[in-house]
Design an enzyme around this catalytic site. Structure first.
Site, PDB file in Angstrom:
ATOM      1  N   GLU A 234       6.868 -10.262  29.584  1.00  0.00           N
ATOM      2  CA  GLU A 234       7.713 -10.115  28.405  1.00  0.00           C
ATOM      3  C   GLU A 234       8.873 -11.100  28.454  1.00  0.00           C
ATOM      4  OE1 GLU A 234       9.282  -9.555  25.096  1.00  0.00           O
ATOM      5  OE2 GLU A 234       7.253  -9.590  25.825  1.00  0.00           O
TER       6      GLU A 234
ATOM      7  N   CYS B 119       5.110  -5.811  24.398  1.00  0.00           N
ATOM      8  CA  CYS B 119       5.353  -5.637  25.810  1.00  0.00           C
ATOM      9  C   CYS B 119       4.440  -4.544  26.309  1.00  0.00           C
ATOM     10  CB  CYS B 119       6.819  -5.246  25.968  1.00  0.00           C
ATOM     11  SG  CYS B 119       7.277  -4.781  27.612  1.00  0.00           S
TER      12      CYS B 119
ATOM     13  N   CYS C  54       7.150  -1.348  27.294  1.00  0.00           N
ATOM     14  CA  CYS C  54       8.002  -0.696  26.308  1.00  0.00           C
ATOM     15  C   CYS C  54       7.253  -0.441  25.015  1.00  0.00           C
ATOM     16  CB  CYS C  54       9.211  -1.559  26.011  1.00  0.00           C
ATOM     17  SG  CYS C  54      10.362  -1.586  27.363  1.00  0.00           S
TER      18      CYS C  54
ATOM     19  N   HIS D  47       9.387   0.313  21.190  1.00  0.00           N
ATOM     20  CA  HIS D  47       9.335  -0.617  20.067  1.00  0.00           C
ATOM     21  C   HIS D  47       8.737   0.063  18.843  1.00  0.00           C
ATOM     22  CE1 HIS D  47      10.925  -4.340  21.547  1.00  0.00           C
ATOM     23  NE2 HIS D  47      10.219  -4.249  22.657  1.00  0.00           N
TER      24      HIS D  47
ATOM     25  N   ARG E 130      15.671  -0.084  29.485  1.00  0.00           N
ATOM     26  CA  ARG E 130      16.579  -1.118  29.962  1.00  0.00           C
ATOM     27  C   ARG E 130      17.749  -1.376  29.028  1.00  0.00           C
ATOM     28  NH1 ARG E 130      11.779  -1.763  29.867  1.00  0.00           N
ATOM     29  NH2 ARG E 130      11.304  -2.157  32.021  1.00  0.00           N
TER      30      ARG E 130
ATOM     31  N   SER F 119      17.071  -6.980  26.748  1.00  0.00           N
ATOM     32  CA  SER F 119      17.202  -8.145  27.614  1.00  0.00           C
ATOM     33  C   SER F 119      17.861  -9.312  26.886  1.00  0.00           C
ATOM     34  CB  SER F 119      15.838  -8.553  28.188  1.00  0.00           C
ATOM     35  OG  SER F 119      15.375  -7.526  29.029  1.00  0.00           O
TER      36      SER F 119
ATOM     37  N   CYS G  39      13.290  -7.207  31.553  1.00  0.00           N
ATOM     38  CA  CYS G  39      12.157  -6.678  30.821  1.00  0.00           C
ATOM     39  C   CYS G  39      10.862  -7.159  31.452  1.00  0.00           C
ATOM     40  CB  CYS G  39      12.215  -7.068  29.359  1.00  0.00           C
ATOM     41  SG  CYS G  39      11.140  -6.028  28.382  1.00  0.00           S
TER      42      CYS G  39
ATOM     43  N   CYS H 191       5.790  -5.576  35.893  1.00  0.00           N
ATOM     44  CA  CYS H 191       4.961  -5.535  37.076  1.00  0.00           C
ATOM     45  C   CYS H 191       5.291  -6.608  38.087  1.00  0.00           C
ATOM     46  CB  CYS H 191       3.525  -5.686  36.638  1.00  0.00           C
ATOM     47  SG  CYS H 191       3.377  -6.974  35.427  1.00  0.00           S
TER      48      CYS H 191
END
Lengths: 162, 571
Positions: B13, B60, B63, B67, B483, B506, B550, B553
């Protein structure tokens, strides 16, 4: 392992972001497969870029057939069948989701339970701006990928592997 | 003077690159660059506003739900739709499930390895690890045999030369302070958290039909409640949700929080590092009597300036003078000139890449250097995220929040100023997780009570048909992603999306400086950070990862071949 569902046996998992053009080819293949009658014990999943969220479905399967894009310089639409063992065996993907998926596969070793993994890596050009839809070169490869994936699924778990 | 480049810091992302200038063992300046272009706005223009959630959900892999939530809310705000109470509760349950899962994953899988030395865990004594684990928690998986088995598996894995998930850490770095036993316990919980996190997100499948991309719906939620119907939210599914919530409370209270406090105890010096900005903002979320009543939110809305917790300012997403995006250092252009700030309803998304062709050594930070725009609230740079949420709630006198914060500070024996730090940010994430699992139980009980009282409505059809819409309208959908503050702004014209702008957390935290030279949160937070070895800048990772950049992994730094990259230039 806690699970509220029976093992799917074989999971066909398309990975990619459909907002990034060709990068979403894995998801396009799953869309095509959604109109096909699948053999018993075979399931399809649009994995998007789901990373950690994919641990559960992957863990429940005994064999995972992955379809993912790779930026490896080969002609767009080239398809390679790979049987990666560890994260380092994966081709360069450049996309945002590679690490998560590879990490999960390595995590399986530590969790003590690892499905058989077959990866169909589809070559794409480097992604640029966000857009929906795939290029004609990659689009032409989709029926072939669908065929290869179905043939792979037909070999069953522990089937012919490289 | 050394310039350290860490690229990428995340792999998901929006790739993130940090350039830090180090003098005399400390960071004296820093630049944060988003190196991947976004362009949602272009994809959404002209589409049906009721479909927008399905596209933004693909922004993403982590998230997805937040969203989608921001999207349906902005459309509902524009069309003046109020969702039924059950829809609010179900959305809250999905919000909580995502936040709890995301925070646990962040702590164990994205941040822990900045503090936990995996290789040191091989030296641990399993019996002593068991004693340690039992001294901090009642969690049952704590026998010497359990840790001994795990250590064997870890050793086999490491000996195979396939460090995999644990590759590329700075193992053996002197900044790692935990004893081997604490490291082994943390590795055990790393794996347990991986197994546990997949359970809690079943809540998304139950209410949203599928995962990782659950369904949302403008006007409510796309599931019907019927206790007897196999295809609806029935008794069995509700019982399952109840069990998942109870399990989450147990995991958070018996594993996450004790680990957080134990690890924090070894790193109290980080309570004075990484503070950065003095301004904090939260849009708030978890409404209890409707989205349009922010005073009812569990997470309150507000802004704090200069760390003054005695005054919390109102935040209004609709006011054209409050939230604006600048592009002085961003690869975009505005029709009225690049020095202007634009409210998102007037937002423009025209690319103007002037940077070097990759691969390159260094960005031209005098000019444009990021794909992120620079959002400002009343022209102030603001930090968003768990710490901002807790500080705003604290400032508003929320006693639930005050109690957990004061208790944690007391147990660590650190002053309140320790909150304004890397450690404070990481601790705030854990403390709000504890609050959120409790609130989640409350929402669940409320939902059951409603159903028992015969209220089963989950959707309002009023205003569904575009023929009922005004020719032009605009809305804002605000939420709190794990976040930080997230909002979508929409303008609808003749039933279609005319403009759609996302300002994501972010962007607030990781953006480049503004035209006045004010740094955003990442850049500011790195100033003064000690770096013991510029070849192994684990300290940069600690602070940047404390924001939960953001990413889903990326555990550590990778290049496409699996090696970490950072380059050092001595100027």
């Amino acid at each position: 392992m806690m699970s509220n569902q029976e093992s799917a046996g074989i999971l066909i998992l398309g990975i990619g972001n459909m907002l990034m053009g060709d990068e979403g080819v894995g998801v396009h293949v799953i869309e095509k497969l959604s109109g096909v009658e699948l053999p018993r014990g075979v399931e399809c999943l649009d994995g998007g870029t789901g990373s950690f969220l994919l641990l559960d479905p992957m863990q429940r399967a005994r064999k995972v057939i992955l379809i993912d894009a790779t930026v490896d310089g080969a002609a767009p639409g080239t398809v390679r069948r790979l049987t990666p063992q560890y994260a380092k065996d994966y081709p360069r993907t450049l996309t945002a989701h590679d690490i998560g998926l590879k990490d999960l596969l390595d995590a399986f070793y530590l969790l003590g339970d690892r499905p058989q993994v077959v990866l169909f890596a589809v070559s794409i050009p480097p992604p640029r701006e966000m857009h929906i839809g795939i290029s004609p070169e990659v689009e032409r490869a989709v029926p072939r990928i669908v065929r290869m994936v179905l043939e792979e699924a037909a070999t069953g778990v522990g089937g012919v592997s490289a | 003077m050394a310039r350290v480049v860490v690229d990428p810091i995340t792999r998901i992302e929006g790739h993130l690159r940090i350039e830090a200038v180090i003098e005399g063992g400390r960071i004296t300046d820093a630049y944060s660059s988003g190196t991947m272009v976004r362009g949602f706005e272009k994809i959404l223009k002209g589409r049906d506003p009721r479909d927008a959630w399905a596209f933004v959900e693909r922004a993403c892999g982590v998230c997805t739900t937040v969203h989608a939530l921001a999207s349906v809310r902005c459309v509902e705000d524009a069309l003046k739709i109020s969702v039924p109470k059950n829809a609010e509760l179900i959305r809250n349950l999905m919000f909580c499930a995502q936040m709890v899962q995301d925070h646990v994953v962040h702590f164990y899988h994205l941040h822990a390895l900045d503090w936990v030395d995996i290789v040191s865990a091989l030296k641990a004594d399993p019996a002593a690890t068991s004693t340690l684990a039992q001294s901090i928690s009642n969690w049952p998986k704590s026998s010497p045999g359990y840790f001994s088995d795990l250590q064997k598996r870890l050793k086999t894995f490491v000996d195979s030369g396939q460090l995999g998930i644990f590759a590329n850490g700075y193992w053996g770095h002197p900044a790692y302070k935990l004893p081997p036993e604490a490291n082994l316990m943390a590795v055990a919980h790393y794996l347990e958290a991986l197994e546990w996190q997949k359970e809690i997100v079943r809540i998304h499948t139950i209410f949203g039909g599928k995962n990782p991309h659950p369904n949302y719906l403008v006007g409510g939620v796309p599931c019907s409640i019927n206790l007897e119907d196999v295809n609806a939210i029935n008794t069995e599914r509700l019982n399952h949700v109840g069990k998942l919530i109870n399990d989450a409370m147990t995991f958070v209270n018996q594993v996450y929080i004790p680990d957080l406090m134990a690890i924090a105890g070894f790193y109290k010096d980080w309570g004075a590092i990484g503070g950065g900005l003095r301004n904090y903002m939260s849009y708030g979320d978890l409404p209890t009597v409707g989205y349009n009543q922010p005073d009812s939110y569990k997470f309150p809305r507000g802004a704090i300036l200069d760390r003054n917790l005695n005054e919390v300012f109102e935040v209004n997403g609709r006011d054209g003078e409050e939230i604006k995006e600048y592009i002085s250092h961003s690869w975009y252009k505005y029709q009225a000139g690049d020095e202007k700030g634009l409210h998102p309803w007037q937002g423009e998304t025209e690319f103007n890449f002037t940077g070097p062709k990759p691969p390159f050594e260094q960005l031209n930070v005098e000019g444009k250097y990021s794909w992120l725009k620079t959002p400002r609230w009343k022209d102030h740079p603001m930090e968003v995220g768990p710490l901002a949420r807790l500080l705003v709630a604290f400032g508003k006198g929320n006693t639930e929040v005050k109690d957990v914060v004061v208790d944690a500070l007391g147990r660590l024996a650190v002053p309140i100023d320790a909150l304004f730090s890397t450690l404070g940010r990481t601790a705030a994430r854990g403390l709000e997780t504890k609050l959120v699992v409790n609130w989640m139980k409350g929402f669940y009980d409320d939902l059951l009570a409603n159903i028992r009282n015969g209220q089963v409505s989950t959707f309002t059809r009023e205003k569904w048909e575009p023929s009922t819409w005004p020719a032009e309208c605009e809305g804002v959908g605000m939420t709190e992603a794990p976040r930080g503050a997230l909002a979508h702004w929409i303008r609808i014209r003749d039933g279609k999306i005319d403009n759609y702008q996302l300002v994501v957390p972010s962007t607030w935290n990781a953006s480049p400086r503004d035209g006045k030279g004010q740094r955003s949160a990442y850049e500011e937070s790195l100033l003064g950070t000690p770096v013991a070895n510029s070849e192994q800048p684990v300290e940069i990772l600690r602070t940047i990862h404390s924001f939960d950049p953001c990413l889903a992994c990326a555990v550590h730094l990778y290049d496409p071949e699996g090696q970490h990259i950072h380059r050092i230039e001595i100027n």
